[in-house]
Design a protein around this motif. Structure first.
Motif, PDB file in Angstrom:
ATOM      1  N   PHE A  91      14.145 -22.554  47.267  1.00 54.46           N
ATOM      2  CA  PHE A  91      12.890 -22.371  46.572  1.00 54.46           C
ATOM      3  C   PHE A  91      12.924 -22.930  45.114  1.00 54.46           C
ATOM      4  CE2 PHE A  91       9.518 -19.755  44.420  1.00 54.46           C
ATOM      5  CZ  PHE A  91       8.410 -19.942  45.352  1.00 54.46           C
ATOM      6  N   CYS A  92      13.918 -22.354  44.433  1.00 55.45           N
ATOM      7  CA  CYS A  92      14.100 -22.394  43.046  1.00 55.45           C
ATOM      8  C   CYS A  92      15.629 -22.460  42.383  1.00 55.45           C
ATOM      9  CB  CYS A  92      13.510 -21.629  42.074  1.00 55.45           C
ATOM     10  SG  CYS A  92      13.667 -19.852  42.431  1.00 55.45           S
ATOM     11  N   SER A  93      15.948 -22.922  41.565  1.00 53.99           N
ATOM     12  CA  SER A  93      17.147 -22.645  40.792  1.00 53.99           C
ATOM     13  C   SER A  93      16.941 -21.712  39.652  1.00 53.99           C
ATOM     14  CB  SER A  93      17.958 -23.709  40.247  1.00 53.99           C
ATOM     15  OG  SER A  93      17.181 -24.686  39.455  1.00 53.99           O
ATOM     16  N   MET A  94      18.042 -20.848  39.088  1.00 49.22           N
ATOM     17  CA  MET A  94      17.810 -20.277  38.006  1.00 49.22           C
ATOM     18  C   MET A  94      19.031 -19.972  36.940  1.00 49.22           C
ATOM     19  SD  MET A  94      17.419 -15.876  38.308  1.00 49.22           S
ATOM     20  CE  MET A  94      18.788 -15.434  38.921  1.00 49.22           C
ATOM     21  N   VAL A  95      18.899 -20.230  35.660  1.00 50.18           N
ATOM     22  CA  VAL A  95      20.096 -20.292  34.688  1.00 50.18           C
ATOM     23  C   VAL A  95      20.018 -18.951  33.781  1.00 50.18           C
ATOM     24  CG1 VAL A  95      20.746 -22.478  34.831  1.00 50.18           C
ATOM     25  CG2 VAL A  95      18.925 -22.072  33.412  1.00 50.18           C
ATOM     26  N   TRP A  96      21.052 -18.301  33.401  1.00 52.10           N
ATOM     27  CA  TRP A  96      20.760 -17.490  32.324  1.00 52.10           C
ATOM     28  C   TRP A  96      22.259 -17.057  31.641  1.00 52.10           C
ATOM     29  CZ3 TRP A  96      21.857 -17.074  37.617  1.00 52.10           C
ATOM     30  CH2 TRP A  96      22.851 -16.210  37.915  1.00 52.10           C
ATOM     31  N   ASN A  97      22.214 -16.319  30.751  1.00 53.60           N
ATOM     32  CA  ASN A  97      23.350 -15.827  29.992  1.00 53.60           C
ATOM     33  C   ASN A  97      23.673 -17.341  28.919  1.00 53.60           C
ATOM     34  OD1 ASN A  97      25.691 -14.779  28.776  1.00 53.60           O
ATOM     35  ND2 ASN A  97      26.731 -14.800  30.602  1.00 53.60           N
ATOM     36  N   PRO A  98      22.802 -17.667  27.992  1.00 54.08           N
ATOM     37  CA  PRO A  98      22.826 -18.664  27.193  1.00 54.08           C
ATOM     38  C   PRO A  98      24.384 -18.649  26.483  1.00 54.08           C
ATOM     39  CG  PRO A  98      20.802 -17.673  26.816  1.00 54.08           C
ATOM     40  CD  PRO A  98      21.799 -16.662  27.553  1.00 54.08           C
ATOM     41  N   ARG A  99      24.806 -19.889  26.442  1.00 49.34           N
ATOM     42  CA  ARG A  99      25.778 -20.095  25.636  1.00 49.34           C
ATOM     43  C   ARG A  99      25.754 -20.196  24.009  1.00 49.34           C
ATOM     44  NH1 ARG A  99      29.732 -21.954  28.991  1.00 49.34           N
ATOM     45  NH2 ARG A  99      29.088 -22.831  31.015  1.00 49.34           N
ATOM     46  N   ASN A 100      24.529 -20.513  23.471  1.00 44.89           N
ATOM     47  CA  ASN A 100      23.906 -20.146  22.014  1.00 44.89           C
ATOM     48  C   ASN A 100      23.189 -19.078  21.824  1.00 44.89           C
ATOM     49  OD1 ASN A 100      23.047 -20.689  19.585  1.00 44.89           O
ATOM     50  ND2 ASN A 100      22.538 -22.786  19.959  1.00 44.89           N
ATOM     51  N   PRO A 101      23.846 -18.289  21.049  1.00 41.71           N
ATOM     52  CA  PRO A 101      23.224 -16.950  20.952  1.00 41.71           C
ATOM     53  C   PRO A 101      21.879 -16.886  20.524  1.00 41.71           C
ATOM     54  CG  PRO A 101      25.047 -17.080  19.297  1.00 41.71           C
ATOM     55  CD  PRO A 101      24.917 -18.093  20.463  1.00 41.71           C
TER      56      PRO A 101
ATOM     57  N   ALA B  88      22.242 -20.382  39.569  1.00 42.25           N
ATOM     58  CA  ALA B  88      22.154 -19.852  40.858  1.00 42.25           C
ATOM     59  C   ALA B  88      21.039 -20.628  41.736  1.00 42.25           C
ATOM     60  CB  ALA B  88      21.897 -18.211  41.048  1.00 42.25           C
ATOM     61  N   THR B  89      21.171 -20.775  43.041  1.00 39.21           N
ATOM     62  CA  THR B  89      20.179 -21.345  43.981  1.00 39.21           C
ATOM     63  C   THR B  89      19.527 -20.088  44.595  1.00 39.21           C
ATOM     64  OG1 THR B  89      21.556 -23.413  44.045  1.00 39.21           O
ATOM     65  CG2 THR B  89      19.773 -23.044  45.624  1.00 39.21           C
ATOM     66  N   ILE B  90      18.177 -20.367  44.642  1.00 41.32           N
ATOM     67  CA  ILE B  90      17.656 -19.108  45.220  1.00 41.32           C
ATOM     68  C   ILE B  90      16.908 -19.653  46.592  1.00 41.32           C
ATOM     69  CG2 ILE B  90      15.729 -17.434  45.068  1.00 41.32           C
ATOM     70  CD1 ILE B  90      18.252 -17.308  42.843  1.00 41.32           C
ATOM     71  N   THR B  91      17.196 -19.058  47.531  1.00 43.81           N
ATOM     72  CA  THR B  91      16.682 -19.384  48.865  1.00 43.81           C
ATOM     73  C   THR B  91      15.863 -18.262  49.431  1.00 43.81           C
ATOM     74  OG1 THR B  91      18.614 -20.953  49.675  1.00 43.81           O
ATOM     75  CG2 THR B  91      17.168 -20.128  51.188  1.00 43.81           C
ATOM     76  N   ILE B  92      14.573 -18.631  49.826  1.00 43.93           N
ATOM     77  CA  ILE B  92      13.490 -17.492  50.240  1.00 43.93           C
ATOM     78  C   ILE B  92      13.052 -17.917  51.769  1.00 43.93           C
ATOM     79  CG2 ILE B  92      11.483 -16.314  49.997  1.00 43.93           C
ATOM     80  CD1 ILE B  92      11.860 -16.912  46.962  1.00 43.93           C
TER      81      ILE B  92
ATOM     82  N   LEU C  78      19.378 -18.795  21.318  1.00 46.32           N
ATOM     83  CA  LEU C  78      18.240 -18.571  22.324  1.00 46.32           C
ATOM     84  C   LEU C  78      18.011 -17.475  22.862  1.00 46.32           C
ATOM     85  CD1 LEU C  78      19.983 -21.666  24.558  1.00 46.32           C
ATOM     86  CD2 LEU C  78      17.849 -21.824  23.115  1.00 46.32           C
ATOM     87  N   GLY C  79      18.800 -16.290  22.537  1.00 40.91           N
ATOM     88  CA  GLY C  79      18.350 -15.106  22.794  1.00 40.91           C
ATOM     89  C   GLY C  79      19.165 -14.615  24.190  1.00 40.91           C
ATOM     90  N   LYS C  80      19.891 -13.544  24.066  1.00 37.21           N
ATOM     91  CA  LYS C  80      20.778 -13.271  25.284  1.00 37.21           C
ATOM     92  C   LYS C  80      20.229 -12.881  26.423  1.00 37.21           C
ATOM     93  CE  LYS C  80      21.434  -8.324  24.120  1.00 37.21           C
ATOM     94  NZ  LYS C  80      22.357  -7.432  23.716  1.00 37.21           N
ATOM     95  N   ASN C  81      19.009 -12.570  26.425  1.00 34.52           N
ATOM     96  CA  ASN C  81      18.149 -12.347  27.532  1.00 34.52           C
ATOM     97  C   ASN C  81      17.264 -13.660  28.165  1.00 34.52           C
ATOM     98  OD1 ASN C  81      19.354  -9.795  27.853  1.00 34.52           O
ATOM     99  ND2 ASN C  81      17.853  -8.754  26.690  1.00 34.52           N
ATOM    100  N   LEU C  82      17.366 -14.724  27.643  1.00 35.49           N
ATOM    101  CA  LEU C  82      16.455 -15.868  28.125  1.00 35.49           C
ATOM    102  C   LEU C  82      17.310 -16.286  29.484  1.00 35.49           C
ATOM    103  CD1 LEU C  82      14.503 -18.120  27.870  1.00 35.49           C
ATOM    104  CD2 LEU C  82      16.372 -19.515  26.788  1.00 35.49           C
ATOM    105  N   VAL C  83      16.152 -16.341  30.448  1.00 42.65           N
ATOM    106  CA  VAL C  83      16.514 -16.848  31.846  1.00 42.65           C
ATOM    107  C   VAL C  83      15.561 -17.937  32.178  1.00 42.65           C
ATOM    108  CG1 VAL C  83      16.453 -16.195  34.104  1.00 42.65           C
ATOM    109  CG2 VAL C  83      17.355 -14.573  32.514  1.00 42.65           C
ATOM    110  N   GLN C  84      15.954 -19.116  32.688  1.00 41.56           N
ATOM    111  CA  GLN C  84      15.069 -20.066  33.017  1.00 41.56           C
ATOM    112  C   GLN C  84      15.081 -20.277  34.565  1.00 41.56           C
ATOM    113  OE1 GLN C  84      15.935 -23.628  30.708  1.00 41.56           O
ATOM    114  NE2 GLN C  84      14.626 -23.088  29.051  1.00 41.56           N
ATOM    115  N   VAL C  85      13.983 -20.603  35.014  1.00 41.18           N
ATOM    116  CA  VAL C  85      13.546 -20.629  36.401  1.00 41.18           C
ATOM    117  C   VAL C  85      12.874 -22.148  36.882  1.00 41.18           C
ATOM    118  CG1 VAL C  85      12.417 -19.907  38.822  1.00 41.18           C
ATOM    119  CG2 VAL C  85      13.759 -18.364  37.160  1.00 41.18           C
ATOM    120  N   LYS C  86      13.741 -22.981  37.505  1.00 39.87           N
ATOM    121  CA  LYS C  86      13.121 -24.270  38.115  1.00 39.87           C
ATOM    122  C   LYS C  86      12.658 -24.231  39.296  1.00 39.87           C
ATOM    123  CE  LYS C  86      15.606 -27.934  38.574  1.00 39.87           C
ATOM    124  NZ  LYS C  86      15.182 -28.816  39.805  1.00 39.87           N
ATOM    125  N   LEU C  87      11.613 -24.688  39.776  1.00 39.05           N
ATOM    126  CA  LEU C  87      10.870 -24.580  40.820  1.00 39.05           C
ATOM    127  C   LEU C  87      11.524 -25.962  41.811  1.00 39.05           C
ATOM    128  CD1 LEU C  87       7.390 -23.549  40.810  1.00 39.05           C
ATOM    129  CD2 LEU C  87       9.251 -22.703  42.009  1.00 39.05           C
TER     130      LEU C  87
END
Length: 375
Positions: free
Chosen positions: A75-85, A66-70, A87-96
């Motif tokens: 402002f940033c982009s966000m990825v979540w729901n890893p394909r490889n378990p 997802a793209t985040i607009t403020i 990594l942990g199912k609740n890992l979320v990465q935010v890139k500015l």
């Protein structure tokens, strides 16, 4: 091999006891930031000034993107729901977004991030990647001579052995002009390493690859002209940042940028003059720049989010002008180099849709101009 009295850095002599870049305006900054978070993003209710635009497809590593607009600004982009378990199912990465790192003060960026994470129920875990850099104005002669001296073994790189081969751990890059090679950069390490160093002519890169108006503006506001600006840049991954205990709270202190640069450089990029001694560490050091000087640089603060939006729009407008100019050059000459450069801009700025709409209009304009010239 050379004598330690040789003057390879003309007009700066080897006997000079200061740093080679003492007289060059400089500034330190972050260029890339990815934050690891934990949780399940709550996208059911968003604030009035927050827009979350979810993509139809994810990435090769995450299922959701997802793209985040403020306040109307990307402002940033966000990825979540890893394909490889693993990594942990609740890992979320935010890139500015890159422009945010240059046009908002770090404490304000953190304030916005804290509010965003709180709003969508995320907890900060650690820093996944951080690119930290120092830019030096009118420094082409110094840096090119340093790179050339390393390539010709007049200068030695201290520390553990480093492979110097294509796709190895030391890479040189540049271009020829009238048969002579002009060095434009060097890389030390591998992109997969905990720290990866690139030293390169940033002005040339922005001219040939991707022009960034917000970086030029950032330089100007700190007394630096876009005049052969070279960048000394480390890409630091999660393992390195964990080793030096770099925390989420610390990295938003402007002085911490220089501290990270110093830690990254320590034991990794220590230059020595080559006088033929068996032990590299016993050679005389090549003083490149002062961390103290970088620390003393006063940074201006930019608080208006609207200013960021205006800067981004100016950047896109200038790129569109460049695209039109390249298309005109391609039309008149038929040279593939212009077409290739045109495609690079269209890809980098995702302007294919805009170009498809403007292409016929431009062709008509170029034909009219050609007829007038013939008359």
């Amino acid at each position: 091999m050379i004598n330690s009295e040789s003057n390879i850095f003309s007009p700066v002599a080897v006997k000079y006891n200061g740093n080679l870049l003492d007289n060059h305006p400089c500034i330190a900054s972050y260029d890339y930031m990815v934050i690891n978070c934990q949780g399940v993003p709550n996208l059911t209710s968003t604030a009035d000034n927050l827009v979350v635009e979810k993509a139809d497809y994810g990435t090769s590593i995450f299922k959701d993107l997802a793209t985040i607009t403020i306040d109307g600004v990307k402002f940033c982009s966000m990825v979540w729901n890893p394909r490889n378990p693993k990594l942990g199912k609740n890992l979320v990465q935010v890139k500015l977004e890159n422009h945010v790192l240059y046009l908002l003060p770090l404490p304000e960026i953190k304030k916005v991030l804290d509010a965003f994470f709180d709003h969508i129920d995320l907890q900060v875990k650690n820093i996944s990647r951080l690119d930290v850099c120092a830019d030096f104005e009118n420094s082409n002669q110094v840096f090119e001579n340093v790179v050339r001296a390393i390539a010709t073994e007049q200068i030695r790189v201290s520390g553990r052995p480093k492979e110097a081969k294509q796709f190895g751990e030391v890479g040189f890059y540049g271009q020829t002009s009238k048969g002579n090679l002009s060095y434009q950069g060097i890389s030390i390490g591998k992109k997969s390493s905990t720290r990866y160093l690139r030293i390169y002519n940033k002005s040339v890169e922005m001219e040939k690859v991707k022009y960034k108006e917000h970086i030029v503006k950032y330089w100007a506001d700190h007394g630096i002209r876009n005049n052969n600006v070279w960048r000394f840049e480390y890409a630091l991954n999660n393992a390195f940042l964990k080793q030096y205990k770099a925390t989420y709270d610390e990295i938003f202190d402007p002085e911490y940028i220089v501290l990270l640069l110093e830690k990254a450089m320590d034991g990794h990029f220590d230059l020595k003059y080559n006088t033929g001694k068996k032990e590299v560490n016993k050679e005389k050091s090549v003083p490149l720049f002062s961390f103290d000087k970088l620390m003393k640089v006063k940074k201006k603060l930019f608080k208006c989010v609207k200013y960021i939006d205006e800067t981004i729009q100016r950047s896109i407008t200038s790129v569109k002008r460049q695209i039109k100019g390249l298309y005109r050059s391609y039309y008149s000459s038929g040279s593939d180099s212009f077409w290739h450069a045109l495609n690079v801009h269209l890809d980098n700025y995702e302007l294919w849709g805009w170009f498809d709409q403007k292409q016929d209009e431009y062709l008509k304009e170029f034909r009219k101009q050609a007829i007038k010239l013939q008359l």
